[in-house]
Design a protein around this motif. Structure first.
Motif, PDB file in Angstrom:
ATOM      1  N   LEU A   1       0.339  49.292  89.949  1.00 62.06           N
ATOM      2  CA  LEU A   1      -0.152  48.189  90.823  1.00 62.06           C
ATOM      3  C   LEU A   1      -0.009  48.522  92.213  1.00 62.06           C
ATOM      4  CD1 LEU A   1       0.907  44.719  89.553  1.00 62.06           C
ATOM      5  CD2 LEU A   1      -1.404  45.658  89.374  1.00 62.06           C
ATOM      6  N   PHE A   2      -1.085  48.066  92.954  1.00 60.84           N
ATOM      7  CA  PHE A   2      -1.075  48.451  94.469  1.00 60.84           C
ATOM      8  C   PHE A   2      -0.358  47.114  94.992  1.00 60.84           C
ATOM      9  CE2 PHE A   2      -2.558  49.891  98.437  1.00 60.84           C
ATOM     10  CZ  PHE A   2      -2.566  51.232  98.213  1.00 60.84           C
ATOM     11  N   CYS A   3       0.768  47.302  95.298  1.00 63.25           N
ATOM     12  CA  CYS A   3       1.573  46.126  95.599  1.00 63.25           C
ATOM     13  C   CYS A   3       2.895  46.517  96.011  1.00 63.25           C
ATOM     14  CB  CYS A   3       1.647  44.804  94.863  1.00 63.25           C
ATOM     15  SG  CYS A   3       2.509  45.068  93.288  1.00 63.25           S
ATOM     16  N   THR A   4       3.862  45.752  96.884  1.00 58.21           N
ATOM     17  CA  THR A   4       5.221  45.915  97.178  1.00 58.21           C
ATOM     18  C   THR A   4       6.007  44.701  96.363  1.00 58.21           C
ATOM     19  OG1 THR A   4       4.830  44.871  99.121  1.00 58.21           O
ATOM     20  CG2 THR A   4       4.935  47.394  99.309  1.00 58.21           C
ATOM     21  N   THR A   5       7.108  44.816  96.112  1.00 56.43           N
ATOM     22  CA  THR A   5       8.064  43.966  95.215  1.00 56.43           C
ATOM     23  C   THR A   5       9.004  43.229  96.061  1.00 56.43           C
ATOM     24  OG1 THR A   5       7.472  45.168  93.466  1.00 56.43           O
ATOM     25  CG2 THR A   5       9.042  43.602  93.186  1.00 56.43           C
TER      26      THR A   5
ATOM     27  N   ALA B   1       4.843  46.978  86.149  1.00 58.07           N
ATOM     28  CA  ALA B   1       4.080  46.882  87.693  1.00 58.07           C
ATOM     29  C   ALA B   1       3.848  48.320  87.960  1.00 58.07           C
ATOM     30  CB  ALA B   1       5.340  46.661  88.572  1.00 58.07           C
TER      31      ALA B   1
ATOM     32  N   ASP C   1      -6.527  44.562  97.649  1.00 56.50           N
ATOM     33  CA  ASP C   1      -5.832  45.305  96.713  1.00 56.50           C
ATOM     34  C   ASP C   1      -6.201  44.611  95.332  1.00 56.50           C
ATOM     35  OD1 ASP C   1      -4.703  46.815  98.683  1.00 56.50           O
ATOM     36  OD2 ASP C   1      -2.673  46.092  98.526  1.00 56.50           O
TER      37      ASP C   1
ATOM     38  N   ILE D   1       3.414  41.559  96.520  1.00 59.01           N
ATOM     39  CA  ILE D   1       2.715  41.279  98.009  1.00 59.01           C
ATOM     40  C   ILE D   1       1.763  42.231  97.806  1.00 59.01           C
ATOM     41  CG2 ILE D   1       2.828  41.174 100.381  1.00 59.01           C
ATOM     42  CD1 ILE D   1       5.735  40.642  99.984  1.00 59.01           C
ATOM     43  N   PHE D   2       0.414  41.789  97.696  1.00 55.68           N
ATOM     44  CA  PHE D   2      -0.754  42.609  97.703  1.00 55.68           C
ATOM     45  C   PHE D   2      -1.632  42.426  99.294  1.00 55.68           C
ATOM     46  CE2 PHE D   2      -1.376  43.446  93.142  1.00 55.68           C
ATOM     47  CZ  PHE D   2      -0.390  42.369  92.583  1.00 55.68           C
ATOM     48  N   GLN D   3      -2.029  43.358  99.800  1.00 50.77           N
ATOM     49  CA  GLN D   3      -2.839  43.248 100.980  1.00 50.77           C
ATOM     50  C   GLN D   3      -4.253  42.785 100.473  1.00 50.77           C
ATOM     51  OE1 GLN D   3      -1.472  43.764 104.158  1.00 50.77           O
ATOM     52  NE2 GLN D   3       0.288  44.264 102.892  1.00 50.77           N
TER      53      GLN D   3
ATOM     54  N   HIS E   1      12.441  40.753  96.216  1.00 47.52           N
ATOM     55  CA  HIS E   1      13.384  39.999  95.093  1.00 47.52           C
ATOM     56  C   HIS E   1      13.881  38.568  95.825  1.00 47.52           C
ATOM     57  CE1 HIS E   1      14.460  43.947  93.529  1.00 47.52           C
ATOM     58  NE2 HIS E   1      14.666  44.373  94.851  1.00 47.52           N
TER      59      HIS E   1
ATOM     60  N   LYS F   1      10.001  37.844  90.464  1.00 47.36           N
ATOM     61  CA  LYS F   1      10.016  38.726  91.686  1.00 47.36           C
ATOM     62  C   LYS F   1       8.697  38.076  92.479  1.00 47.36           C
ATOM     63  CE  LYS F   1      13.235  41.792  90.552  1.00 47.36           C
ATOM     64  NZ  LYS F   1      14.412  41.691  91.328  1.00 47.36           N
TER      65      LYS F   1
END
Lengths: 290, 131
Positions: A266-270, A263, A230, A225-227, A272, A222
């Motif tokens: 965690l401060f992120c979006t995933t 996950a 983060d 995505i971290f800003q 695929h 996967k």
């Protein structure tokens, strides 16, 4: 049981290392996509598997036999189609079928007839008068009507239009659903391959980058995505990172051991990754390090 | 049984199908005791590799949503709660997580988010949606 087992397989052409120590397993009943850039060694690998080339070193077995000294009865269990194949231009499709049938005891004449009809071909046609797509469909009909246990397809869809490619893939799926069939298919048309295969093997510079079940790869790999700012470091700590890049205020990690549990928090979006994206990620890696 | 999937998506096809079959069971569109197509039957119908469908059935059997009767076929189990409490939590937790991350990114205060959730819950309650 594995239909194909290659260990440290290699083939040089002069100073060019076309296949450079490849380990590959093709389990019985699987459909394996052999994927790599042009010149990555796909065709050479297939020719080594088919006993058409002598390995420089390493070994390969097919149905437990050395392909160079394969029994005719074992060879008859394999259906093979490659780009450069064909029949003499003046030969009729009917004669081509009789010729092919004479080599393969499991030849299914009724099935061959149904396939020709399905592909809008007639036994009276001469091979030389067919279009490229018709030739390919005819050759596919030949090797499929041979009722092989193992199909080896080297770029079977190259140069074919969408309709023909779809017919081709649909036929493959039908065959696999009718009876046990093992397939090795090399292609650079990844969305096509993605539809039909259950396993993939990525090759680069004559070596294997990774191989496995496509569904497992899709579950485990996967993109997180971290800003910036983060907790990227926590992502790096928890996961095995294949690739990292940054841009537009974001840091992206591609990891190959993803799970929702890991996950959590965690401060992120995933995101695929489909086969094409998986391929690009693995193709950017050094072989043997995945 | 109508199942749709995207083979060119990054979500495993088996996961897409498992999700849909569970939903059909939860929503009562698949009823207990109902027979499903065989692995090869469904694979043919969806134009999929049989190993992918086998994976779907195996997983749904492990989760006790389907069962196989040797020689007869694949059937829907009696219990209608295809989602375990853990799974229900997991599904909603994912949404909540996205919500919180998104709120933080755009700089919306968490108290504000809590108030919004509370408001949505209150708005839905009269419809009789509590368990």
């Amino acid at each position: 049981m594995n239909v194909v087992e290659a260990k440290n397989l290699a083939r040089n052409f002069g100073t060019t290392r076309a296949v450079a120590g490849l380990d590959l397993q093709i389990p019985e009943g699987s459909m394996v996509g052999l994927l790599g850039e042009n010149g990555s060694g796909k065709t050479t690998t297939i020719r080594l598997i088919m006993g058409m080339l002598v390995p420089s070193y390493g070994e390969v077995s097919v149905f437990g036999e050395d392909p160079l000294y394969m029994q005719p009865a074992t060879r008859a269990r394999i259906g093979y189609i490659a780009d450069e194949m064909g029949l003499p231009d003046t030969m009729t499709l009917g004669d081509g079928m009789r010729l092919h049938a004479s080599y393969f005891p499991t030849w299914d004449n009724a099935f061959a007839g149904r396939l020709l009809k399905r592909f809008d071909l007639y036994t009276g046609m001469h091979f030389g008068t067919l279009s490229k797509g018709q030739k390919r469909r005819y050759l596919l009909a030949l090797i499929v009507a041979q009722r092989p246990e193992f199909l080896v397809l080297d770029e079977p869809a190259g140069g074919l239009d969408t309709v023909v490619r779809r017919q081709f893939l649909d036929l493959l799926i039908e065959l696999a659903n009718e009876r046990a069939l093992t397939v090795l298919i090399s292609s650079h048309l990844l969305p096509d391959v993605e539809r039909v295969v259950d396993r993939v093997a990525f090759v680069k510079a004559g070596r294997l980058v990774t191989q496995g079940a496509l569904e497992d790869l899709k579950s485990n790999v996967k993109r997180l995505i971290f800003q910036s700012g983060d907790d990227v470091w926590r992502g790096r700590e928890r996961f095995h990172v294949l690739k990292e890049d940054r841009g537009q205020g974001a840091i992206r990690l591609v990891v190959d051991n993803y799970s929702e549990e890991k996950a959590a928090g965690l401060f992120c979006t995933t995101e695929h990754l489909n086969l094409e994206e998986l391929f690009l990620v693995y193709n950017g890696l050094q072989p043997g390090k995945a | 049984m109508y199942l749709a999937f995207d083979p060119n998506s990054g979500v495993p096809v088996s996961a897409q199908l498992i999700e849909q079959i569970k939903y059909l069971v939860v929503s009562g569109q698949l009823t207990p005791g109902e027979m499903l197509p065989s692995v090869r039957g469904l694979a043919m119908q969806l134009h999929l590799n049989p190993t992918t469908v086998a994976r779907v059935y195996r997983q749904l059997e492990a989760e006790e949503i389907l069962y196989t009767q040797q020689g007869r076929g694949v059937f829907v189990r009696g219990n209608r709660s295809a989602y375990t409490i853990d799974e229900k939590r997991r599904r909603v937790r994912g949404l909540v997580r996205d919500l919180v991350v998104e709120a933080a990114r755009i700089g919306l205060r968490f108290e504000e988010v809590q108030r919004m959730i509370e408001k949505e819950i209150q708005a839905l309650k009269p419809e009789g949606d509590d368990e």
